[in-house]
Design a protein around this motif. Structure first.
Motif: not given
Length: 147
Positions: A115-124, A127-132
């Motif tokens: 749930s924390i990751e979902e909040l942090l990665f909202e809008g990504l 591919a962006e999440i994997n690159a980050l």
């Protein structure tokens, strides 16, 4: 006089994220009597349950000092989530393992992290999440090697 830096420092953003994640984690983990730092230890022990884990393994993996891990383990032991077992061949060495008390809450802990990751990665996007993720993994490795 030196020129002002025009763009924000990335390390400041990383520290802000870390502080906010800890604060959010601590407020939401109260109901299962854990702190964010304690769940990091539990997750590490859960993921490494296929091998014998000693305190120095936790220190190295989570990049924490010996006194910090000692306090975390003592609190987790008091709460019944971990136990320290003396190795028969070396009385000074202890194995750290999770107790059965963790089993009913381990999914809740992982759901909390997701749930924390979902909040942090909202809008990504993926591919962006994997690159980050890959970039941050490399940054963390550099930090461990050089700092």
């Amino acid at each position: 006089m030196s020129q002002p830096i025009k763009q924000p420092l990335i390390v400041n953003s990383i520290k802000t994220i870390d502080n906010l994640v800890k604060r959010y984690g601590n407020s939401h983990l109260k109901e299962i009597d854990l702190t964010h730092s304690q769940t990091n230890v539990i997750i590490f022990l859960h993921q490494e349950s296929h091998r014998l884990v000693q305190q120095r393994d936790i220190e190295h993996s989570l990049n924490l000092t010996n006194p910090t891990v000692s306090v975390l383990l003592s609190r987790l032991e008091e709460k019944g989530f971990v136990r320290r077992i003396t190795k028969p061949e070396d009385n000074r060495s202890r194995i750290i393992e999770l107790t059965d008390k963790v089993e009913p809450i381990i999914q809740e802990i992982y759901e909390h992290v997701r749930s924390i990751e979902e909040l942090l990665f909202e809008g990504l996007d993926e591919a962006e999440i994997n690159a980050l993720s890959e970039s941050l993994r490399k940054v963390a490795l550099n930090a461990k090697k050089r700092l």
